[in-house]
Design a protein around this motif. Structure first.
Motif, PDB file in Angstrom:
ATOM      1  N   PRO A 173      -2.408 -23.485 -14.818  1.00  0.00           N
ATOM      2  CA  PRO A 173      -2.664 -23.141 -13.415  1.00  0.00           C
ATOM      3  C   PRO A 173      -2.759 -21.584 -13.120  1.00  0.00           C
ATOM      4  N   ILE A 174      -3.578 -21.276 -12.167  1.00  0.00           N
ATOM      5  CA  ILE A 174      -3.644 -19.670 -12.243  1.00  0.00           C
ATOM      6  C   ILE A 174      -2.293 -19.123 -11.659  1.00  0.00           C
ATOM      7  N   GLY A 175      -1.705 -19.852 -10.982  1.00  0.00           N
ATOM      8  CA  GLY A 175      -0.292 -19.453 -10.200  1.00  0.00           C
ATOM      9  C   GLY A 175       0.601 -20.552  -9.642  1.00  0.00           C
ATOM     10  N   PHE A 176       1.467 -20.045  -8.909  1.00  0.00           N
ATOM     11  CA  PHE A 176       2.278 -21.030  -8.088  1.00  0.00           C
ATOM     12  C   PHE A 176       2.723 -20.365  -7.043  1.00  0.00           C
ATOM     13  N   LYS A 177       3.442 -21.505  -6.238  1.00  0.00           N
ATOM     14  CA  LYS A 177       4.164 -20.973  -4.884  1.00  0.00           C
ATOM     15  C   LYS A 177       5.639 -21.175  -4.906  1.00  0.00           C
ATOM     16  N   ALA A 178       6.435 -20.366  -4.669  1.00  0.00           N
ATOM     17  CA  ALA A 178       7.851 -20.513  -4.687  1.00  0.00           C
ATOM     18  C   ALA A 178       8.420 -19.475  -3.454  1.00  0.00           C
ATOM     19  N   ALA A 179       9.811 -20.107  -3.058  1.00  0.00           N
ATOM     20  CA  ALA A 179      10.503 -18.970  -2.356  1.00  0.00           C
ATOM     21  C   ALA A 179      11.324 -18.284  -2.921  1.00  0.00           C
ATOM     22  N   THR A 180      11.375 -16.833  -2.509  1.00  0.00           N
ATOM     23  CA  THR A 180      12.072 -15.767  -3.233  1.00  0.00           C
ATOM     24  C   THR A 180      13.641 -15.939  -3.010  1.00  0.00           C
ATOM     25  N   GLU A 181      13.845 -16.538  -1.779  1.00  0.00           N
ATOM     26  CA  GLU A 181      15.188 -16.754  -1.302  1.00  0.00           C
ATOM     27  C   GLU A 181      15.313 -18.137  -0.615  1.00  0.00           C
ATOM     28  N   GLU A 182      16.436 -18.532  -0.488  1.00  0.00           N
ATOM     29  CA  GLU A 182      16.880 -19.773  -0.094  1.00  0.00           C
ATOM     30  C   GLU A 182      16.357 -20.047   1.245  1.00  0.00           C
ATOM     31  N   GLY A 183      15.570 -21.036   1.826  1.00  0.00           N
ATOM     32  CA  GLY A 183      15.330 -21.136   3.057  1.00  0.00           C
ATOM     33  C   GLY A 183      14.127 -20.131   3.453  1.00  0.00           C
ATOM     34  N   GLY A 184      13.757 -19.376   2.785  1.00  0.00           N
ATOM     35  CA  GLY A 184      12.693 -18.258   3.135  1.00  0.00           C
ATOM     36  C   GLY A 184      11.335 -18.701   2.622  1.00  0.00           C
ATOM     37  N   PRO A 185      10.211 -18.038   3.181  1.00  0.00           N
ATOM     38  CA  PRO A 185       8.879 -18.718   3.167  1.00  0.00           C
ATOM     39  C   PRO A 185       8.412 -18.444   1.721  1.00  0.00           C
ATOM     40  N   ALA A 186       7.579 -19.486   1.445  1.00  0.00           N
ATOM     41  CA  ALA A 186       7.143 -19.633   0.064  1.00  0.00           C
ATOM     42  C   ALA A 186       6.172 -18.135  -0.247  1.00  0.00           C
ATOM     43  N   LYS A 187       6.242 -17.776  -1.480  1.00  0.00           N
ATOM     44  CA  LYS A 187       5.406 -16.595  -1.988  1.00  0.00           C
ATOM     45  C   LYS A 187       4.470 -16.949  -2.956  1.00  0.00           C
ATOM     46  N   HIS A 188       3.432 -16.415  -2.999  1.00  0.00           N
ATOM     47  CA  HIS A 188       2.412 -16.753  -4.104  1.00  0.00           C
ATOM     48  C   HIS A 188       2.773 -15.580  -5.453  1.00  0.00           C
ATOM     49  N   PHE A 189       2.462 -16.409  -6.592  1.00  0.00           N
ATOM     50  CA  PHE A 189       2.957 -15.662  -7.899  1.00  0.00           C
ATOM     51  C   PHE A 189       1.678 -16.063  -8.685  1.00  0.00           C
ATOM     52  N   VAL A 190       1.243 -15.133  -9.515  1.00  0.00           N
ATOM     53  CA  VAL A 190       0.293 -15.280 -10.666  1.00  0.00           C
ATOM     54  C   VAL A 190       0.871 -15.299 -11.851  1.00  0.00           C
ATOM     55  N   ASN A 191       0.215 -16.363 -12.872  1.00  0.00           N
ATOM     56  CA  ASN A 191       0.624 -16.169 -14.125  1.00  0.00           C
ATOM     57  C   ASN A 191      -0.163 -15.376 -15.084  1.00  0.00           C
ATOM     58  N   ASN A 192       0.305 -14.366 -15.194  1.00  0.00           N
ATOM     59  CA  ASN A 192      -0.393 -13.090 -15.633  1.00  0.00           C
ATOM     60  C   ASN A 192       0.113 -12.791 -17.265  1.00  0.00           C
ATOM     61  N   HIS A 193       0.994 -13.723 -17.735  1.00  0.00           N
ATOM     62  CA  HIS A 193       1.199 -13.753 -19.123  1.00  0.00           C
ATOM     63  C   HIS A 193       0.886 -14.926 -19.821  1.00  0.00           C
TER      64      HIS A 193
END
Length: 656
Positions: A173-193
């Motif tokens: 996968p290019i990246g993934f989505k996850a929340a940085t804090e519990e109950g917060g909005p999902a952020k986008h992260f890239v698999n750069n390594h």
């Protein structure tokens, strides 16, 4: 006499000596050529030997998603770019699949472990670049890389009988989505390594190695550094003492945001393997549920046995009794009282309505049947290896074009049997009907793909190549086949056709055309629907399908099923004194395409996660092409079998 014998013996010895001399010369030529012969491999499958520290560059292919079915070039996203970008030569099948194989900045030295190599640093993502990354992550796009003609794959394990079996999942996968804090909005992260594990098999005598595995493990890490050195960058978050993939590592992932920077890095580790080069694709092709395939074959065989019993009963009991009764008729009164299929002998070979169209469909069906059969034979023999990307589609296109010779021949033979005269118009319909339908749908879909700026859009040069194949090879071959087919004497029927057509009596509800046609398509579809699931999975979920041995058996079962169900229903139809069997025999087995289209719709709504309009249009457009091709193929098989059956039974009775 003695002198004659001596002369004969002398001439035999001379001939024998001459043959021996030729044999010795041939043997000498073979011995001389032996060193050359042992170096020969099939194109595209020759192994590459690498010495220690040989430099090898990775190639990147399209990025793909099962949610959209729209591939894109790797560099459509702001990844690290080489200068210049070089496009590898692709075959016709690869271009039609949307493959775009390009060079990259990723490289390795054979059998040299290199942790924490820096590819590049992207400074300040623009708003458009960040949005592009996020959209591709939302659509679950995966990156495809190639090393020594092996695709990069993530390692998966499945439990079976208490043992773990290693499997591969293509791409990462290019990246993934996850929340940085519990109950917060999902952020986008890239698999750069990326961590690459290269499996190799070493030759003990020469110390050369062959690559037999290409595994990748992606992760996301927000790299940190004190001062950026473009020549020799030093990363604090990726070093011998600190690594993103180490157990217990709690490094922050790389978030995608406008104005942010991304540092791309990778590790390379080599691992010796016992896998031979010839077996390196086995893990990619490992079946997760091979028992289902055998269940599919057993299910299909049960259908065939049932139908074979029906046909055998008709042939051995009913037909034998009918023929013996008809042949024993002596008086005119008995002849007038005859009922059943013999009663329509004067109309059974009457040309049907739209006989020219039927001839076109039969000719096209022969063309598709020849393409399918030869393609499967080559696939079973191993010529269409998955290592040769696009080879299957290229072979099918070329074989369809070449089979135009047989399509034109049988279409013209059918037209002449139906007492048609305009063989040129019939030839044009055969050459343009099916390819024209496919081409129109393909152009509409390609326009939609082009509007999405996808690499799946066929380039102009490929369109020219397809036109040349169609008009430069296929159409002339259809004309050549039609010319020779129409020159031959027409097919003669075993009985004469009356001048005045007989009135067909009222039929029972279960013998009505629509009902019997729809019933006839169920069993051919039932013989293949389990295997159809795996074919659709390989088409739309990007999995490799390579069990052509099972598929070939199922194809043979399909042929037998289509032939037998059509013969059985045609016999019941003739016994009901309905002689309009020409089109109905074609539609009976051909109606299995209706169930194929319905099943593809069921598969779409239950197995796929496509919601956007263009991917949905692509799916149903391509599945319509598949279903229409299946209709022509199965319809032709049923028609030809019924044609020979009807000729056989009417040739067996005495008719004044």
């Amino acid at each position: 006499k003695k002198s004659c014998r001596k002369g004969c013996r002398g001439s035999r010895r001379t001939a024998l000596d001459t043959k021996m001399a030729y044999a010795m010369r041939a043997l000498a030529c073979l011995l001389i050529a032996a060193p050359l012969v042992q170096c020969f491999y099939l194109p595209g499958v020759a192994p590459q030997d690498y010495a220690r520290d040989d430099l090898v560059n990775f190639k990147v292919n399209k990025i793909s998603s099962t949610k959209t079915a729209l591939p894109f070039e790797y560099y459509s996203l702001p990844f690290c770019r080489p200068d210049p970008i070089i496009n590898s030569a692709e075959n016709l099948g690869e271009v039609l699949r949307g493959d775009r194989i390009l060079n990259s900045l990723y490289q390795i030295q054979v059998r040299l472990d290199e942790p924490c190599k820096v590819v590049c640093k992207l400074d300040g993502l623009s708003e458009d670049q960040a949005t592009a990354f996020k959209k591709k992550i939302d659509d679950e796009y995966r990156i495809n890389m190639i090393l020594d003609n092996l695709p990069a794959a993530m390692v998966k394990y499945r439990e079976e009988a208490g043992t773990s079996i290693k499997m591969y999942e293509m791409g990462f996968p290019i990246g993934f989505k996850a929340a940085t804090e519990e109950g917060g909005p999902a952020k986008h992260f890239v698999n750069n390594h990326l961590r690459f594990t290269i499996l190799y098999h070493k030759d003990i005598e020469t110390d050369l190695a062959r690559i037999v595995g290409f595994e990748v493990q992606p992760t996301s890490v927000h790299h940190e550094y004190k001062e950026w050195d473009p020549v020799n960058p030093q990363i604090e978050t990726c070093s011998e003492n600190k690594h993103p993939l180490d157990a217990g590592s709690a490094l922050a992932p790389q978030m995608i945001e406008a104005g942010g920077e991304i540092v791309f890095t990778y590790d390379v580790f080599f691992k010796a393997s016992d896998i031979k080069w010839a077996s390196r694709w086995d893990t990619y092709l490992l079946m997760t549920d091979d028992q289902i395939h055998w269940f599919s074959i057993i299910n299909s065989l049960m259908i065939v046995l049932f139908l074979t019993g029906m046909v055998a009963m008709i042939m051995m009991r009913t037909l034998r009794r009918d023929i013996s009764q008809y042949n024993e008729l002596e008086t005119a009164e008995e002849a007038q009282e005859e009922t059943g299929w013999k009663l329509v002998h004067g109309d059974v070979f009457r040309p049907p309505e739209f006989s020219g169209t039927l001839a076109v469909y039969v000719g096209t069906g022969v063309q598709i049947f020849g393409m399918s059969l030869i393609t499967m034979v080559f696939a079973v023999l191993g010529f269409l290896s998955p290592a040769n990307r696009g080879g299957l589609m290229t072979a099918m296109l070329l074989l369809f074009v070449l089979m135009g010779l047989f399509g034109g021949y049988f279409s013209a033979r059918m037209l002449k049997m139906f007492q048609g005269t305009d063989w040129k118009a019939n030839t044009l319909k055969t050459a343009f009907h099916y390819p024209g339908v496919v081409f129109v749908i393909f152009c509409v879909l390609n326009t939609a793909i082009w509007g999405q700026k996808s690499s799946g859009a066929v380039p102009f040069g490929t369109f020219i190549a397809l036109f040349l194949m169609w008009f430069g090879i296929s159409v002339p071959l259809v004309f050549v086949g039609s010319y020779f087919g129409f020159k031959k004497d027409p097919v003669t029927h075993p009985v004469r056709t009356n001048k005045i057509p007989r009135q067909v009596p009222a039929q029972a509800w279960y013998m009505q055309p629509i009902f019997s046609v729809l019933i006839g398509g169920i069993l051919p579809f039932g013989a293949v629907f389990i295997e159809l699931f795996f074919i659709l999975t390989s088409m739309w979920l990007h999995q490799v399908y390579y069990i052509f041995g099972v598929l070939f058996i199922v194809f043979l079962i399909l042929i037998i099923t289509c032939a037998e169900i059509t013969i059985v229903l045609c016999y019941f139809q003739l016994c009901s004194e309905d002689y309009h069997w020409w089109w109905r025999s074609y539609l009976t087995s051909g109606s299995s395409a209706i169930y194929l289209m319905l099943y593809s719709s069921f598969y779409f709504y239950t197995k796929l996660d496509m919601s956007k309009p263009v991917p949905t249009m692509l799916y149903f457009g391509y599945m319509f092409i598949v279903s229409y091709s299946f209709f022509i193929l199965t319809g032709t098989i049923g028609f030809v079998a019924t044609f020979f059956f009807v000729r056989a039974i009417y040739a067996s009775v005495k008719i004044d």
